[in-house]
Design an enzyme around this catalytic site. Structure first.
Site, short mmCIF file in Angstrom:
data_model
loop_
_atom_site.label_atom_id
_atom_site.label_comp_id
_atom_site.label_asym_id
_atom_site.label_seq_id
_atom_site.Cartn_x
_atom_site.Cartn_y
_atom_site.Cartn_z
N ALA A 193 0.86 -1.20 0.00
CA ALA A 193 0.00 0.00 0.00
C ALA A 193 0.88 1.24 0.00
N ILE A 196 2.64 3.39 -5.49
CA ILE A 196 2.15 2.73 -6.70
C ILE A 196 0.86 1.96 -6.39
N GLU A 215 -0.81 -4.87 2.90
CA GLU A 215 0.31 -4.04 3.37
C GLU A 215 0.95 -4.71 4.58
N VAL A 281 6.21 -3.36 -4.15
CA VAL A 281 6.75 -3.32 -2.78
C VAL A 281 8.04 -2.50 -2.72
N GLY A 282 8.20 -1.58 -3.68
CA GLY A 282 9.38 -0.73 -3.71
C GLY A 282 10.21 -1.00 -4.94
N ARG A 283 11.25 -0.19 -5.12
CA ARG A 283 12.15 -0.32 -6.27
C ARG A 283 13.58 -0.39 -5.78
N ASP A 323 17.39 7.77 -8.83
CA ASP A 323 17.01 6.54 -8.12
C ASP A 323 18.20 5.65 -7.80
N HIS A 455 -9.94 34.84 -2.27
CA HIS A 455 -11.19 34.16 -1.91
C HIS A 455 -12.09 34.07 -3.14
P1 FAD Z 1 15.05 6.38 -14.58
O1 FAD Z 1 13.88 7.20 -14.93
O2 FAD Z 1 14.81 4.98 -14.14
O3 FAD Z 1 15.98 6.38 -15.86
C1 FAD Z 1 17.15 5.65 -15.94
C2 FAD Z 1 17.36 5.20 -17.37
O4 FAD Z 1 18.67 4.66 -17.46
C3 FAD Z 1 16.41 4.10 -17.80
O5 FAD Z 1 15.66 4.53 -18.93
C4 FAD Z 1 17.31 2.93 -18.15
O6 FAD Z 1 16.90 2.24 -19.33
C5 FAD Z 1 18.65 3.60 -18.39
N1 FAD Z 1 19.80 2.74 -18.10
C6 FAD Z 1 20.01 1.98 -17.00
N2 FAD Z 1 21.21 1.37 -17.07
C7 FAD Z 1 21.76 1.76 -18.24
C8 FAD Z 1 22.99 1.47 -18.87
N3 FAD Z 1 23.93 0.71 -18.31
N4 FAD Z 1 23.22 2.02 -20.09
C9 FAD Z 1 22.30 2.83 -20.69
N5 FAD Z 1 21.13 3.14 -20.12
C10 FAD Z 1 20.87 2.63 -18.91
N6 FAD Z 1 8.13 10.00 -9.46
C11 FAD Z 1 7.61 11.21 -9.27
O7 FAD Z 1 8.33 12.13 -8.88
N7 FAD Z 1 6.29 11.46 -9.50
C12 FAD Z 1 5.44 10.50 -9.94
O8 FAD Z 1 4.26 10.75 -10.14
C13 FAD Z 1 5.96 9.20 -10.14
N8 FAD Z 1 5.16 8.21 -10.57
C14 FAD Z 1 5.69 6.97 -10.79
C15 FAD Z 1 4.83 5.96 -11.20
C16 FAD Z 1 5.33 4.68 -11.42
C17 FAD Z 1 4.38 3.59 -11.87
C18 FAD Z 1 6.71 4.42 -11.23
C19 FAD Z 1 7.27 3.06 -11.49
C20 FAD Z 1 7.57 5.43 -10.81
C21 FAD Z 1 7.06 6.71 -10.58
N9 FAD Z 1 7.87 7.75 -10.12
C22 FAD Z 1 7.34 8.99 -9.90
C23 FAD Z 1 9.31 7.55 -9.87
C24 FAD Z 1 10.14 8.13 -11.04
O9 FAD Z 1 9.75 7.49 -12.24
C25 FAD Z 1 11.62 7.90 -10.79
O10 FAD Z 1 11.97 8.42 -9.53
C26 FAD Z 1 12.45 8.59 -11.86
O11 FAD Z 1 12.15 8.10 -13.15
C27 FAD Z 1 13.93 8.40 -11.58
O12 FAD Z 1 14.66 9.03 -12.56
P2 FAD Z 1 16.14 8.55 -12.94
O13 FAD Z 1 16.58 9.44 -14.03
O14 FAD Z 1 16.96 8.44 -11.72
O15 FAD Z 1 15.96 7.04 -13.47
P1 NAI Z 2 6.72 2.24 -1.82
O1 NAI Z 2 7.99 2.17 -1.09
O2 NAI Z 2 6.02 3.53 -1.98
O3 NAI Z 2 5.64 1.25 -1.15
C1 NAI Z 2 5.85 -0.10 -0.99
C2 NAI Z 2 4.92 -0.59 0.09
O4 NAI Z 2 4.97 -2.00 0.09
C3 NAI Z 2 5.32 -0.14 1.49
O5 NAI Z 2 4.20 0.38 2.15
C4 NAI Z 2 5.85 -1.41 2.14
O6 NAI Z 2 5.63 -1.44 3.53
C5 NAI Z 2 5.02 -2.47 1.43
N1 NAI Z 2 5.64 -3.78 1.38
C6 NAI Z 2 6.94 -4.09 1.20
N2 NAI Z 2 7.11 -5.43 1.17
C7 NAI Z 2 5.87 -5.97 1.32
C8 NAI Z 2 5.37 -7.30 1.36
N3 NAI Z 2 6.17 -8.36 1.21
N4 NAI Z 2 4.04 -7.47 1.53
C9 NAI Z 2 3.19 -6.41 1.66
N5 NAI Z 2 3.62 -5.14 1.65
C10 NAI Z 2 4.94 -4.92 1.46
O7 NAI Z 2 7.03 1.55 -3.24
P2 NAI Z 2 6.19 1.48 -4.57
O8 NAI Z 2 4.77 1.81 -4.34
O9 NAI Z 2 6.56 0.20 -5.19
O10 NAI Z 2 6.84 2.67 -5.40
C11 NAI Z 2 8.23 2.64 -5.74
C12 NAI Z 2 8.79 4.02 -5.81
O11 NAI Z 2 8.28 4.71 -6.93
C13 NAI Z 2 8.47 4.82 -4.59
O12 NAI Z 2 9.64 4.91 -3.82
C14 NAI Z 2 8.06 6.15 -5.07
O13 NAI Z 2 8.97 7.11 -4.65
C15 NAI Z 2 8.07 6.06 -6.59
N6 NAI Z 2 6.75 6.47 -7.05
C16 NAI Z 2 6.38 7.77 -6.84
C17 NAI Z 2 5.13 8.20 -7.21
C18 NAI Z 2 4.75 9.59 -6.92
O14 NAI Z 2 5.60 10.38 -6.60
N7 NAI Z 2 3.48 9.94 -7.01
C19 NAI Z 2 4.17 7.31 -7.86
C20 NAI Z 2 4.64 5.95 -7.97
C21 NAI Z 2 5.90 5.58 -7.60
#
Ligand code: FAD
Ligand code: NAI
Length: 483
Positions: A193, A196, A215, A281-283, A323, A455
């Site tokens: 929860a 994502i 969760e 469950v995280g990245r 990231d 307002h």
């Molecule tokens: P990335 O966006 O992951 O980019 C890294 C790139 O490097 C990738 O395209 C990959 O292919 C490339 N790469 C990796 N290794 C190599 C290599 N060796 N050679 C060449 N290329 C390579 N964040 C927010 O702030 N707001 C949101 O609303 C939000 N929503 C999200 C929703 C979802 C479903 C997900 C999964 C994530 C979301 N995030 C959100 C998180 C956000 O996407 C990441 O924090 C952000 O993309 C990180 O940016 P970055 O440049 O560090 O890495």
């Molecule tokens: P998250 O870290 O936000 O949430 C993962 C949840 O899974 C936590 O609440 C954790 O306690 C729970 N969890 C972990 N292991 C578990 C298990 N075995 N069983 C049940 N629950 C478990 O990670 P999420 O949602 O995967 O997102 C990944 C990243 O992407 C986040 O760190 C976030 O920063 C980024 N992201 C940001 C968005 C935004 O800014 N709006 C939107 C989507 C993603």
């Protein structure tokens, strides 16, 4: 492509492509290496543009409109009947937005004379003045060696896999799979929860799925301020998200085209069947193929690239951002770090303020915050004062049918300094920027009290929350001692 660049950026996500553009603006020769192929074509923009922030927000918007049309218009006297949704059209819209943005980034790199090298980048040796990078093209042609005065590692992250629920791309999926369901699952399970789980769980619930979210942690949204988490949980539950905290999934397996999930809540075992299961469950940082054996780069015990406050690695001239490094995994954090790293390479004194990175969860209503929660402020030794204001007494929110939620401010009672702003409510993701700007300018609660808010706006709730910190809110009965 050239053999030698001033700057090589590995990764073309929001962190990497912004760094590449900023480098070019500062007069550097720049290559950005990106290996991503999205829907059959090489693509810039990383997780964020292709499978993260943008496609998820496109689906959140479509599903919100669908739900609002069905359930909210009748109150306005607008009658709708036989409302239905064409899922393939909804997905096409999402894909078109992604394409427009990723093509836009390619145009920006070209316009800034950044070479986009389509393939894998590997830092072989980050020591010395000429860093060695191998570029392995996507088209299968021979790998090439290039050198660079500076390197920025921006390889991002990928979803964490858990052994009890292995993704198969069809029934058990990660966030990328959950953006592509071709029909609405009747029953959808979600593990986690977090951000994502709440966003994508909301998308499919609004479209008609019955959604159960498991969760493992005992409390909901542990990172948020507890008042905001409590109100958010209440609102999401009312919408029909069945969030089960303190519940661990022990096993998930596919049987006869259905996912059978076994979960444990304090020793009580339950079994439920779903059409699809999302594992979120995280990245984790993604450093496979990024670092050669002799790169010289230090990793932390969690597999992140180890960096200081300015994103410098243990090697001079090698930075890592987004990231791949410590801190929240957020696109805006990655972007600011990219710009800081390049400006540092250029000899400037740029610094990201990590105390004011905003978090937004794009549910309806949105949940957003900046700075310290009440609990964190107490832990850090502040004598804390707080103020809050419910949107049920905000005229604009009510006029929009959005009277749920609240704004809360957290401040140091001795100095009056604003330490955090938290909100669940309509437009929270935008409104909380007022808190960020106020904190950047070291504002006090009194500063917010003395400002004139228009307002009727939802922002007036920020003003009232600041007034309530001293028992002075007008549109709520004040029990606190008045200043
Ligand atoms: P990335 O966006 O992951 O980019 C890294 C790139 O490097 C990738 O395209 C990959 O292919 C490339 N790469 C990796 N290794 C190599 C290599 N060796 N050679 C060449 N290329 C390579 N964040 C927010 O702030 N707001 C949101 O609303 C939000 N929503 C999200 C929703 C979802 C479903 C997900 C999964 C994530 C979301 N995030 C959100 C998180 C956000 O996407 C990441 O924090 C952000 O993309 C990180 O940016 P970055 O440049 O560090 O890495
Ligand atoms: P998250 O870290 O936000 O949430 C993962 C949840 O899974 C936590 O609440 C954790 O306690 C729970 N969890 C972990 N292991 C578990 C298990 N075995 N069983 C049940 N629950 C478990 O990670 P999420 O949602 O995967 O997102 C990944 C990243 O992407 C986040 O760190 C976030 O920063 C980024 N992201 C940001 C968005 C935004 O800014 N709006 C939107 C989507 C993603």
């Amino acid at each position: 492509m050239k053999d030698n660049y001033d700057l090589v950026v590995i990764g073309g996500g929001p962190g990497g492509y912004e760094a590449a553009i900023r480098g070019a603006q500062l007069g550097m020769s720049v290559a950005c290496i990106e290996k991503r192929v999205h829907k059959g074509e090489p693509a810039l923009g990383g997780t964020c543009l292709n499978v993260g922030c943008i496609p998820s927000k496109a689906l959140l918007d479509s599903s919100h409109r669908f739900e609002a049309t069905q359930h909210e218009l009748a109150d306005h006297g607008i009658n709708t009947s036989d409302v239905n949704i064409d899922i393939s059209k909804m997905l096409e819209r999402k894909d078109a937005i992604v394409k427009q943005l990723t093509a836009g980034v390619a145009g920006l790199l070209k316009g800034n004379k950044v070479d986009w090298l389509q393939g894998w980048g590997t830092l072989e040796d980050g020591t010395g003045n000429d860093k060695k990078v191998t570029f392995t093209p996507l088209d299968g042609s021979e790998a090439k060696s290039i050198t660079a005065k500076s390197v920025i590692l921006a390889a991002g992250s990928v979803p964490i896999d858990i052994p009890v629920a292995k993704t198969d791309g069809e029934y058990i999926v990660d966030s990328t799979g959950a953006l592509e369901f071709s029909e609405v699952p009747k029953r959808l399970g979600v593990i986690g929860a977090g951000v994502i789980g709440l966003e994508l769980g909301s998308v499919w619930r609004r479209l008609g799925a019955e959604v159960v979210v498991y969760e493992a942690m005992p409390s909901f949204l542990a990172a948020a301020d507890k008042d905001i988490a409590k109100e958010s949980q209440k609102l999401l539950k009312k919408q029909g998200l069945d969030i089960r905290v303190d519940t661990k999934v022990n096993n998930a397996e596919v049987k006869d085209g259905q996912v059978v999930v076994t979960a444990d809540k304090g020793g009580e075992i339950s079994e439920e069947t779903f059409d699809k299961l999302i594992v979120c469950v995280g990245r984790r940082a993604y450093s496979e193929k990024l670092l050669g054996e002799n790169s010289g780069i230090q990793l932390t015990d969690r597999g992140l690239v180890d960096v200081d406050d300015q994103c410098k690695t243990n090697l001079d001239g090698v930075y890592a951002i987004g990231d791949l490094v410590r801190g929240p995994m957020l696109a805006h954090k990655a972007m600011e770090e990219g710009m800081m790293a390049v400006e540092r390479i250029h000899g400037e004194k740029a610094q990201v303020n990590y105390d004011t990175i905003i978090s937004v969860i794009y549910t309806a209503p949105e949940i957003a915050w900046v700075g310290l929660t009440e609990e964190q402020a107490i832990e850090q030794g502040h004598e804390v004062k707080t103020g809050s204001f419910g949107l049920a007494a905000n005229g604009r929110a009510l006029a929009q049918g959005e009277g749920n939620g609240l704004v809360k401010v957290v401040a140091d009672a001795k100095t009056d300094r604003l330490l955090g702003m938290h909100m669940v409510g309509v437009g929270a993701g935008d409104i909380v920027h007022q808190g960020m700007i106020a904190m950047e300018f070291v504002s006090s609660i009194e500063d917010l009290q003395l400002m004139t808010f228009a307002h009727p706006t939802v922002s007036e709730a920020v003003h009232e929350a600041a007034l309530s910190a001293d028992g002075r809110a007008i549109h709520a009965i004040q029990r606190k001692k008045r200043k």
